[in-house]
Scaffold this motif. Structure first.
Motif, PDB file in Angstrom:
ATOM      1  N   ALA A   1      75.015  46.500 -12.331  1.00  0.00           N
ATOM      2  CA  ALA A   1      75.932  45.368 -12.494  1.00  0.00           C
ATOM      3  C   ALA A   1      75.415  44.246 -11.595  1.00  0.00           C
ATOM      4  CB  ALA A   1      77.338  45.768 -12.055  1.00  0.00           C
ATOM      5  N   GLY A   2      75.754  43.022 -11.938  1.00  0.00           N
ATOM      6  CA  GLY A   2      75.295  41.908 -11.107  1.00  0.00           C
ATOM      7  C   GLY A   2      76.176  41.703  -9.882  1.00  0.00           C
ATOM      8  N   GLY A   3      77.472  42.010 -10.025  1.00  0.00           N
ATOM      9  CA  GLY A   3      78.398  41.754  -8.925  1.00  0.00           C
ATOM     10  C   GLY A   3      78.752  40.276  -8.834  1.00  0.00           C
ATOM     11  N   LYS A   4      79.266  39.887  -7.657  1.00  0.00           N
ATOM     12  CA  LYS A   4      79.741  38.506  -7.512  1.00  0.00           C
ATOM     13  C   LYS A   4      78.591  37.503  -7.659  1.00  0.00           C
ATOM     14  CE  LYS A   4      79.784  37.920  -2.497  1.00  0.00           C
ATOM     15  NZ  LYS A   4      78.863  38.862  -1.971  1.00  0.00           N
TER      16      LYS A   4
ATOM     17  N   PHE B   1      80.966  40.954 -20.477  1.00  0.00           N
ATOM     18  CA  PHE B   1      82.057  39.963 -20.418  1.00  0.00           C
ATOM     19  C   PHE B   1      83.397  40.644 -20.689  1.00  0.00           C
ATOM     20  CE2 PHE B   1      82.035  39.328 -25.105  1.00  0.00           C
ATOM     21  CZ  PHE B   1      80.741  39.711 -25.403  1.00  0.00           C
ATOM     22  N   ASP B   2      83.532  41.841 -20.099  1.00  0.00           N
ATOM     23  CA  ASP B   2      84.751  42.634 -20.271  1.00  0.00           C
ATOM     24  C   ASP B   2      85.731  42.441 -19.119  1.00  0.00           C
ATOM     25  OD1 ASP B   2      82.863  43.836 -18.545  1.00  0.00           O
ATOM     26  OD2 ASP B   2      83.781  45.807 -18.775  1.00  0.00           O
ATOM     27  N   HIS B   3      85.413  41.541 -18.186  1.00  0.00           N
ATOM     28  CA  HIS B   3      86.185  41.413 -16.947  1.00  0.00           C
ATOM     29  C   HIS B   3      87.674  41.144 -17.179  1.00  0.00           C
ATOM     30  CE1 HIS B   3      81.984  40.657 -16.291  1.00  0.00           C
ATOM     31  NE2 HIS B   3      82.099  40.611 -14.992  1.00  0.00           N
ATOM     32  N   GLY B   4      87.983  40.459 -18.265  1.00  0.00           N
ATOM     33  CA  GLY B   4      89.373  40.072 -18.524  1.00  0.00           C
ATOM     34  C   GLY B   4      90.333  41.235 -18.669  1.00  0.00           C
TER      35      GLY B   4
ATOM     36  N   MET C   1      74.835  42.650 -16.733  1.00  0.00           N
ATOM     37  CA  MET C   1      75.170  41.534 -15.856  1.00  0.00           C
ATOM     38  C   MET C   1      76.199  40.611 -16.490  1.00  0.00           C
ATOM     39  SD  MET C   1      72.307  39.230 -13.935  1.00  0.00           S
ATOM     40  CE  MET C   1      71.709  40.214 -12.599  1.00  0.00           C
ATOM     41  N   GLY C   2      77.131  40.165 -15.668  1.00  0.00           N
ATOM     42  CA  GLY C   2      78.156  39.251 -16.141  1.00  0.00           C
ATOM     43  C   GLY C   2      78.147  37.941 -15.387  1.00  0.00           C
ATOM     44  N   ARG C   3      78.851  37.952 -14.224  1.00  0.00           N
ATOM     45  CA  ARG C   3      79.084  36.698 -13.504  1.00  0.00           C
ATOM     46  C   ARG C   3      77.819  35.945 -13.142  1.00  0.00           C
ATOM     47  NH1 ARG C   3      82.864  39.792  -9.413  1.00  0.00           N
ATOM     48  NH2 ARG C   3      81.572  41.452 -10.286  1.00  0.00           N
ATOM     49  N   ASN C   4      76.759  36.658 -12.772  1.00  0.00           N
ATOM     50  CA  ASN C   4      75.524  35.950 -12.404  1.00  0.00           C
ATOM     51  C   ASN C   4      74.859  35.277 -13.597  1.00  0.00           C
ATOM     52  OD1 ASN C   4      74.769  35.999  -9.480  1.00  0.00           O
ATOM     53  ND2 ASN C   4      75.476  38.108  -9.799  1.00  0.00           N
TER      54      ASN C   4
ATOM     55  N   VAL D   1      74.245  55.310 -16.836  1.00  0.00           N
ATOM     56  CA  VAL D   1      75.212  55.029 -15.780  1.00  0.00           C
ATOM     57  C   VAL D   1      74.998  53.625 -15.232  1.00  0.00           C
ATOM     58  CG1 VAL D   1      76.125  55.827 -13.555  1.00  0.00           C
ATOM     59  CG2 VAL D   1      75.121  57.484 -15.119  1.00  0.00           C
ATOM     60  N   LYS D   2      76.117  52.961 -14.988  1.00  0.00           N
ATOM     61  CA  LYS D   2      76.027  51.640 -14.349  1.00  0.00           C
ATOM     62  C   LYS D   2      76.360  51.776 -12.871  1.00  0.00           C
ATOM     63  CE  LYS D   2      78.897  47.934 -15.208  1.00  0.00           C
ATOM     64  NZ  LYS D   2      79.263  46.731 -15.934  1.00  0.00           N
ATOM     65  N   SER D   3      75.503  51.195 -12.048  1.00  0.00           N
ATOM     66  CA  SER D   3      75.711  51.250 -10.603  1.00  0.00           C
ATOM     67  C   SER D   3      75.530  49.840 -10.053  1.00  0.00           C
ATOM     68  CB  SER D   3      74.663  52.201 -10.004  1.00  0.00           C
ATOM     69  OG  SER D   3      74.828  52.295  -8.614  1.00  0.00           O
TER      70      SER D   3
ATOM     71  N   LEU E   1      81.340  49.308 -25.944  1.00  0.00           N
ATOM     72  CA  LEU E   1      82.765  49.002 -25.980  1.00  0.00           C
ATOM     73  C   LEU E   1      83.500  49.523 -24.743  1.00  0.00           C
ATOM     74  CD1 LEU E   1      84.724  47.685 -28.053  1.00  0.00           C
ATOM     75  CD2 LEU E   1      85.237  50.006 -28.844  1.00  0.00           C
ATOM     76  N   ARG E   2      84.140  48.612 -24.035  1.00  0.00           N
ATOM     77  CA  ARG E   2      84.991  48.982 -22.889  1.00  0.00           C
ATOM     78  C   ARG E   2      86.171  49.787 -23.426  1.00  0.00           C
ATOM     79  NH1 ARG E   2      85.608  50.012 -17.782  1.00  0.00           N
ATOM     80  NH2 ARG E   2      84.181  48.322 -17.267  1.00  0.00           N
ATOM     81  N   CYS E   3      86.272  51.035 -23.031  1.00  0.00           N
ATOM     82  CA  CYS E   3      87.315  51.915 -23.581  1.00  0.00           C
ATOM     83  C   CYS E   3      88.296  52.384 -22.520  1.00  0.00           C
ATOM     84  CB  CYS E   3      86.667  53.117 -24.261  1.00  0.00           C
ATOM     85  SG  CYS E   3      85.777  52.667 -25.752  1.00  0.00           S
TER      86      CYS E   3
HETATM   87  C1  5RP Z   1      83.997  45.143 -14.944  1.00  0.00           C
HETATM   88  C2  5RP Z   1      82.641  45.569 -15.279  1.00  0.00           C
HETATM   89  C3  5RP Z   1      81.671  44.503 -15.478  1.00  0.00           C
HETATM   90  O1  5RP Z   1      81.184  44.647 -16.773  1.00  0.00           O
HETATM   91  C4  5RP Z   1      80.574  44.629 -14.462  1.00  0.00           C
HETATM   92  O2  5RP Z   1      81.097  44.499 -13.197  1.00  0.00           O
HETATM   93  C5  5RP Z   1      79.398  43.674 -14.739  1.00  0.00           C
HETATM   94  O3  5RP Z   1      79.724  42.422 -14.453  1.00  0.00           O
HETATM   95  P1  5RP Z   1      79.241  41.660 -13.146  1.00  0.00           P
HETATM   96  O4  5RP Z   1      77.748  41.484 -13.293  1.00  0.00           O
HETATM   97  O5  5RP Z   1      80.000  40.378 -13.199  1.00  0.00           O
HETATM   98  O6  5RP Z   1      79.545  42.519 -11.940  1.00  0.00           O
HETATM   99  O7  5RP Z   1      82.326  46.730 -15.419  1.00  0.00           O
HETATM  100  O8  5RP Z   1      84.679  46.209 -14.494  1.00  0.00           O
END
Ligand code: 5RP
Length: 305
Positions: free
Chosen positions: A225-228, A56-59, A252-255, A202-204, A106-108
């Motif tokens: 990542a979940g993406g849109k 939930f770091d999108h902001g 995962m965030g948005r999903n 790594v996040k892909s 932590l988003r840095c």
């Molecule tokens: C933003 C990010 C998000 O944390 C990442 O994209 C994951 O969220 P979502 O599942 O909504 O894509 O790194 O830059």
């Protein structure tokens, strides 16, 4: 004062029993120091070897995106079901209870917005502050092929070196700009570069063609990542395929937080990731939990009247 009286000499040395030297469970992480492994073992469940990170770091570049307008209201109920929280220091201090025992990634990085060039990021948190916040890992994005590719890679190198000094692992996020290709060749390149530079995981993104090659070619764990926002079944299917093809979980965030029922969705995702639940069964679970939560909500509203 130390007590010198009644010191009993040790006799039980278990002679004949070899001391166990258990290999660390996580891919590519066997040679890391104790603190680093311990933090990774908080992020990845040692039993399943996987993780459900709630992002939930999108902001930090999108502002108050849908589902994240009031993090204290929307994210707090999800925390008990997440393995890991991924957020910025601002939101962590302002909206997340310090009583949580969930590890924080932590988003840095920061320094850009959706109105400008996304790859133009800088390191936006000092390691001292990450330590103060008890971060289990630190993270930044690399934008391969983007205008600020070199700068974003330098940010990653800086985080890895400072994190290594204190035993804090670094998650490299493979960032994608608006016009960038999202195929196996691209993510294979980006994830491998991140791992070669020393990222601990790594996040892909998941891709339908060649995802197995991406995970095989990356010597450290990959989370997706979940993406849109997708329909729930599609998101659960994506998570299933990703772990089936070698991912060590999701970030995962948005999903999750944009789902019709986020509390049900995160539990369904967790069942897929940790128990290998099939997507349709996980959707049944989602629908059952959703119905239960809605019924509870109706009951509460009636009592209030
Ligand atoms: C933003 C990010 C998000 O944390 C990442 O994209 C994951 O969220 P979502 O599942 O909504 O894509 O790194 O830059």
């Amino acid at each position: 004062m130390a007590d010198k009286d009644d010191i009993k000499t040790g006799k039980d040395f278990g002679l004949g029993i070899r001391q166990k030297n258990k290999a660390f469970f996580l891919k590519g992480s066997g040679a890391l120091d104790w603190g680093m492994q311990n933090r990774l073992a908080r992020i990845f469940n040692p039993k399943s070897g996987r993780t459900v990170m709630l992002a939930f770091d999108h902001g930090y570049f999108q502002g108050p995106a849908s589902g994240l307008e009031r993090i204290d209201l929307s994210i707090a109920p999800l925390i008990p079901y997440a393995d890991v929280l991924m957020c910025t220091r601002g939101v962590l201090r302002a909206c997340v209870s310090s009583e949580t025992n969930k590890p924080v990634v932590l988003r840095c990085s920061g320094g850009q917005s959706i109105l400008s060039e996304l790859s133009n990021e800088t390191v936006a948190v000092d390691i001292d502050d990450a330590i103060r916040l008890n971060a289990a890992a630190i993270t930044t994005q690399i934008y391969i092929g983007a205008p600020y590719e070199h700068q974003s890679i330098k940010n990653l190198i800086k985080l890895i070196d400072t994190g290594n000094r204190y035993g804090i692992p670094t998650l490299a996020v493979t960032g994608v700009g608006a016009d960038m290709k999202r195929d196996a060749r691209y993510f294979g390149l980006a994830t491998r570069i991140a791992a070669e530079l020393g990222a601990h995981y790594v996040k892909s993104y998941f891709v339908e063609e060649g995802f197995e090659q991406i995970t095989a070619g990356c010597p450290v764990p990959i989370v997706i990542a979940g993406g849109k926002k997708l329909p729930e079944l599609d998101a659960l299917t994506m998570a299933y395929k990703a772990v089936d093809q070698g991912a060590a979980g999701v970030d995962m965030g948005r999903n999750i937080f944009q789902s019709d029922c986020p509390v049900a969705m995160i539990q369904a995702v967790s069942a897929v990731v940790h128990k290998g639940e099939k997507p349709k069964k996980a959707l049944d679970m989602y629908n059952t939990l959703k119905a239960r939560i809605e019924a509870k909500g109706k009951g509460k509203r009636k009592r209030k009247k």
